[in-house]
Design an enzyme around this catalytic site. Structure first.
Site, mmCIF file in Angstrom:
data_model
loop_
_atom_site.group_PDB
_atom_site.id
_atom_site.type_symbol
_atom_site.label_atom_id
_atom_site.label_comp_id
_atom_site.label_asym_id
_atom_site.label_seq_id
_atom_site.Cartn_x
_atom_site.Cartn_y
_atom_site.Cartn_z
ATOM 1 C CG ASP A 26 43.631 51.563 53.290
ATOM 2 O OD1 ASP A 26 42.513 52.130 52.861
ATOM 3 O OD2 ASP A 26 43.591 50.624 54.243
ATOM 4 C CG HIS A 27 40.729 52.802 47.873
ATOM 5 N ND1 HIS A 27 40.320 51.741 48.071
ATOM 6 C CD2 HIS A 27 39.513 53.631 47.908
ATOM 7 C CE1 HIS A 27 39.178 51.323 48.245
ATOM 8 N NE2 HIS A 27 38.584 52.593 48.148
ATOM 9 N NE ARG B 128 48.775 36.931 31.614
ATOM 10 C CZ ARG B 128 48.089 36.121 32.328
ATOM 11 N NH1 ARG B 128 48.328 35.063 32.651
ATOM 12 N NH2 ARG B 128 46.779 36.554 32.852
ATOM 13 N NE ARG C 206 37.462 48.751 32.204
ATOM 14 C CZ ARG C 206 36.204 48.969 32.431
ATOM 15 N NH1 ARG C 206 35.720 49.742 31.468
ATOM 16 N NH2 ARG C 206 35.535 48.284 33.284
ATOM 17 C CG HIS D 228 39.362 50.181 53.113
ATOM 18 N ND1 HIS D 228 40.598 50.371 52.480
ATOM 19 C CD2 HIS D 228 38.738 49.314 52.426
ATOM 20 C CE1 HIS D 228 40.743 49.890 51.245
ATOM 21 N NE2 HIS D 228 39.581 49.351 51.203
ATOM 22 N N GLY E 125 49.560 45.440 34.985
ATOM 23 C CA GLY E 125 48.385 45.191 35.202
ATOM 24 C C GLY E 125 47.602 46.330 34.392
HETATM 25 N N1 LIG Z 1 39.480 46.714 40.651
HETATM 26 C C1 LIG Z 1 39.491 47.391 41.833
HETATM 27 O O1 LIG Z 1 38.659 48.351 42.053
HETATM 28 C C2 LIG Z 1 40.528 47.185 42.788
HETATM 29 C C3 LIG Z 1 41.541 46.365 42.735
HETATM 30 N N2 LIG Z 1 42.375 46.288 43.661
HETATM 31 C C4 LIG Z 1 43.463 45.397 43.524
HETATM 32 O O2 LIG Z 1 44.243 45.799 42.514
HETATM 33 C C5 LIG Z 1 44.737 44.735 41.763
HETATM 34 C C6 LIG Z 1 44.476 44.555 40.483
HETATM 35 O O3 LIG Z 1 43.021 44.431 40.236
HETATM 36 P P1 LIG Z 1 42.260 44.509 39.178
HETATM 37 O O4 LIG Z 1 42.752 45.426 38.104
HETATM 38 O O5 LIG Z 1 40.865 44.473 39.345
HETATM 39 O O6 LIG Z 1 42.460 42.892 38.258
HETATM 40 P P2 LIG Z 1 42.276 42.338 36.844
HETATM 41 O O7 LIG Z 1 42.192 40.731 37.097
HETATM 42 O O8 LIG Z 1 41.100 43.268 36.490
HETATM 43 O O9 LIG Z 1 43.798 42.697 36.216
HETATM 44 C C7 LIG Z 1 44.898 41.920 36.438
HETATM 45 C C8 LIG Z 1 45.906 42.592 35.662
HETATM 46 O O10 LIG Z 1 47.008 41.688 35.782
HETATM 47 C C9 LIG Z 1 47.388 41.188 34.438
HETATM 48 N N3 LIG Z 1 48.169 39.988 34.734
HETATM 49 C C10 LIG Z 1 47.555 38.841 35.117
HETATM 50 N N4 LIG Z 1 48.596 38.001 35.120
HETATM 51 C C11 LIG Z 1 49.642 38.516 34.669
HETATM 52 C C12 LIG Z 1 51.176 37.935 34.308
HETATM 53 N N5 LIG Z 1 51.408 36.924 34.659
HETATM 54 N N6 LIG Z 1 51.919 38.872 33.694
HETATM 55 C C13 LIG Z 1 51.616 39.916 33.473
HETATM 56 N N7 LIG Z 1 50.245 40.658 33.639
HETATM 57 C C14 LIG Z 1 49.498 39.812 34.177
HETATM 58 C C15 LIG Z 1 46.319 41.269 33.492
HETATM 59 O O11 LIG Z 1 46.517 41.278 32.182
HETATM 60 P P3 LIG Z 1 46.620 40.073 31.221
HETATM 61 O O12 LIG Z 1 45.678 39.231 31.356
HETATM 62 O O13 LIG Z 1 46.602 41.050 29.844
HETATM 63 O O14 LIG Z 1 47.880 39.556 31.250
HETATM 64 C C16 LIG Z 1 45.371 42.404 34.013
HETATM 65 O O15 LIG Z 1 46.068 43.716 33.539
HETATM 66 C C17 LIG Z 1 44.737 43.356 42.685
HETATM 67 O O16 LIG Z 1 45.558 43.316 43.809
HETATM 68 C C18 LIG Z 1 43.313 43.981 43.521
HETATM 69 O O17 LIG Z 1 43.075 43.266 44.799
HETATM 70 C C19 LIG Z 1 42.119 47.059 45.069
HETATM 71 C C20 LIG Z 1 41.361 47.923 45.017
HETATM 72 C C21 LIG Z 1 40.195 47.990 43.993
HETATM 73 O O1 LIG Z 2 38.677 47.940 48.671
HETATM 74 C C1 LIG Z 2 37.856 47.850 48.523
HETATM 75 O O2 LIG Z 2 36.778 48.831 48.571
HETATM 76 C C2 LIG Z 2 35.794 48.868 47.770
HETATM 77 C C3 LIG Z 2 35.100 49.987 48.603
HETATM 78 O O3 LIG Z 2 35.644 51.357 48.130
HETATM 79 P P1 LIG Z 2 35.001 52.538 47.771
HETATM 80 O O4 LIG Z 2 35.834 53.694 47.961
HETATM 81 O O5 LIG Z 2 33.924 52.524 46.894
HETATM 82 O O6 LIG Z 2 34.283 52.675 49.283
HETATM 83 C C4 LIG Z 2 35.192 47.485 48.222
HETATM 84 O O7 LIG Z 2 33.832 47.478 47.218
HETATM 85 C C5 LIG Z 2 35.945 46.489 47.703
HETATM 86 O O8 LIG Z 2 35.161 45.073 48.261
HETATM 87 C C6 LIG Z 2 37.213 46.312 48.691
HETATM 88 O O9 LIG Z 2 38.196 45.390 47.904
#
Ligand SMILES: NC(=O)C1=CN([C@@H]2O[C@H](COP(=O)(O)OP(=O)(O)OC[C@H]3O[C@@H](n4cnc5c(N)ncnc54)[C@H](OP(=O)(O)O)[C@@H]3O)[C@@H](O)[C@H]2O)C=CC1
Ligand SMILES: O=C1O[C@H](COP(=O)(O)O)[C@@H](O)[C@H](O)[C@H]1O
Length: 519
Positions: free
Chosen positions: A191-192, A56, A29, A254, A22
């Site tokens: 669990d951040h 991917r 990022r 959380h 990912g």
């Molecule tokens: N974003 C956040 O702040 C938070 C996210 N999370 C959790 O973290 C996880 C990721 O979230 P997030 O980064 O937001 O999601 P995104 O949708 O932004 O990223 C998903 C990633 O998975 C990759 N991906 C998807 N399908 C495939 C595949 N078949 N093979 C290989 N790679 C694949 C995508 O890349 P590509 O399309 O290039 O394959 C991309 O890099 C989730 O479980 C989410 O619940 C938890 C807390 C906070």
């Molecule tokens: O896990 C999650 O947390 C965020 C809130 O996190 P914080 O560190 O900014 O307080 C929340 O926005 C999101 O919906 C949830 O998936």
């Protein structure tokens, strides 16, 4: 005093290859790249490490390192002002395009990892970080095994993101899938909130202060209030959030984790497992609402409608482009929860979380029982209860509210809030939650990750509420964006003679503040 696995907090993490699935995603990022850079800058990563970014879409190593630079510049608490430092950091990063369903690709990945192990003198330790949709976790772990990635002499650890399942049944199925490949002690469930400075500080505040621990029980505490409010709405996350809602997104993880930190018994040993044992006992002691009527009496849910936050007009939840226009998903819930054990018998824990609230804040308020009316106070003035407030976010710190004589008056009494604002300290640059958690996982310390039995107990509690809500949605209230949620959530406390204490500095007028914040 440390609650870690007797690990010296100043040690460098052992050399390892980090497989970041990912790597082109939002989490990588905004959180993971900046966290790795901070650890490197602080000398917590040895030079014997390599990161393989996986997703991917095609990326050259150069493009990937450019993404890394952009992410750190935008989101890291340290500036990238030393070009040489960034160069020596980024040379540890490589990218490989891989679809997680492609087993042959995993074999190729293994070859890349071996070459990096030899280049950076790494002895086979491998950390697999799945920043992916949870539906992909099972396939990734099977392919890691079948692709030969676990055939090395070092340790293997799997770090996975939330959500861990949708309910107990799906969480069990996911856990069984993971257990086909990884042992429980190799699985690090993030669990951040457990990586946040002030959440970790709860144990120290409780167990290192004679002032609090003797009073930390039903005899002296009237209620506990936990607030996790957010100003953001669902924005483009509707695809996930609309199926999840506030209860599953924030409550199951959380909020219940914070509750366990407040309510747990002191651990018998300073060891991660001992702490997790105590936390799971709290989760087992949560009173389960007996029927749907009990759920409706103790839990309020709401969904935001159009409104204003900080003078900006905002759409309602159902108007968000990524959300079903007839959605009945809750963006807010508040609950009265009981921990049925000797320490907490009869003490309500009020918990609430919501999107599109007036402020972003995470706070715990411990309200102590009031003093008996005292003849000394001739004017029969109501005494405000003492409070201990733990501020997790955005301000980090604590304050206690006590009663003192109003200066210059004969007998008037006034509340005084004495604050230690940790994040206001000049020069203090608190590590981000993800830094601590990646560092802990790299050192094999699972204290602040959730163990399977904790996850399962939390789902049991949440499933009871979710199934009552599924029967009918007539209790779903609406609240305007920018408000504190449905009126019913106020009533939840009023019924018991309490009220929500103001959070995030929105204190009552008559309080005298003594603070180190310089305000
Ligand atoms: N974003 C956040 O702040 C938070 C996210 N999370 C959790 O973290 C996880 C990721 O979230 P997030 O980064 O937001 O999601 P995104 O949708 O932004 O990223 C998903 C990633 O998975 C990759 N991906 C998807 N399908 C495939 C595949 N078949 N093979 C290989 N790679 C694949 C995508 O890349 P590509 O399309 O290039 O394959 C991309 O890099 C989730 O479980 C989410 O619940 C938890 C807390 C906070
Ligand atoms: O896990 C999650 O947390 C965020 C809130 O996190 P914080 O560190 O900014 O307080 C929340 O926005 C999101 O919906 C949830 O998936």
């Amino acid at each position: 005093m440390t609650y870690h696995n007797a690990i010296n907090p100043s040690v460098q993490a052992e050399g390892a290859v980090y497989f970041l699935f990912g790597a082109t995603g939002d989490l990588a990022r905004r959180k993971l790249f900046p966290a790795l850079f901070s650890l490197y800058k602080e000398g917590k990563l040895s030079e014997n490490f390599a990161v393989i970014g996986l997703a991917r879409r095609p990326r050259t190593n150069e493009q990937f390192r450019n993404d890394l630079y952009q992410s750190i510049s935008e989101f890291c608490r340290y500036k990238v002002d030393d070009e040489q430092l960034f160069q020596s950091f980024s040379k540890h990063f490589e990218y490989m395009s891989l679809d997680i369903n492609n087993l042959d690709g995993f074999k190729e990945l293994n070859r890349l990892a071996e070459s990096l192990e030899s280049r950076f003198d790494i002895t086979g330790n491998r950390l697999f970080y799945l920043a992916l949709a949870p539906s992909l976790f099972g396939s990734v772990s099977l392919n890691l095994r079948d692709g030969g990635l676990l055939h090395t002499d070092g340790w293997h650890r799997l770090v996975i993101e939330k959500p861990f399942g949708y309910d107990l049944q799906s969480a069990q199925a996911l856990n069984e899938q993971l257990n086909e490949v990884f042992k429980e002690e190799e699985i690090y469930r993030i669990d951040h909130y457990l990586g946040k400075e002030m959440v970790q500080n709860i144990q120290v505040i409780r167990f290192a202060n004679a002032l609090f621990e003797p009073l930390w029980n039903k005899d002296h505490i009237a209620n506990v209030q936990i607030t996790l409010s957010e100003t953001v709405g669902v924005e483009d996350r509707g695809g996930y959030y609309d199926k999840s809602g506030a209860l599953r997104d924030m409550g199951q993880n959380h909020m219940l984790q914070m509750l366990t930190m407040i309510a747990m018994e002191p651990p018998s040993r300073l060891h991660g497992e001992a702490i997790r044992d105590e936390k799971v006992k709290v989760l087992r002691s949560l009173r389960s609402y007996e029927n749907s009527e009990e759920v409706r009496k103790h839990v309020t849910r709401g969904q935001y409608t159009a409104g204003q936050v900080e003078q900006t007009s905002l759409p309602g939840y159902r108007e968000e482009p990524s959300v079903n226009p007839d959605s009945i998903t809750e963006t807010y819930f508040a609950a009265k929860v009981f921990v049925d054990n000797f320490r907490w018998a009869g003490v309500p824990f009020y918990i609430r979380t919501g999107k599109r609230m007036p402020v972003k804040t995470t706070e715990v308020v411990v309200e102590f029982k009031s003093m008996p009316q005292n003849v000394l106070f001739a004017k029969k003035q109501d005494l405000a209860p003492n409070l201990l407030v733990i501020r997790v976010n955005p301000i980090e710190g604590i304050y206690i509210k006590v009663n003192a004589k109003t200066p210059g008056s004969d007998s008037a009494i006034q509340p005084v809030a004495m604050e230690f604002c940790q994040s206001c300290q000049i020069g203090l640059n608190t590590p981000e939650a993800y830094e601590r958690l990646i560092y802990d996982a790299a050192r094999g310390d699972a204290t602040y990750f959730t163990r399977w039995d904790e996850v399962a107990q939390a789902w049991k509690f949440v499933d009871r509420i979710a199934s009552a809500w599924q029967e009918s949605s007539h209790d779903l209230m609406h609240y305007p964006a920018g408000s504190w949620g449905p009126e019913r959530a106020e009533q939840l406390l009023k019924d018991d003679g309490f009220h929500w204490w103001p959070v995030n500095g929105q204190e009552e007028d008559n309080v005298i503040w003594v603070t180190n914040s310089g305000q």
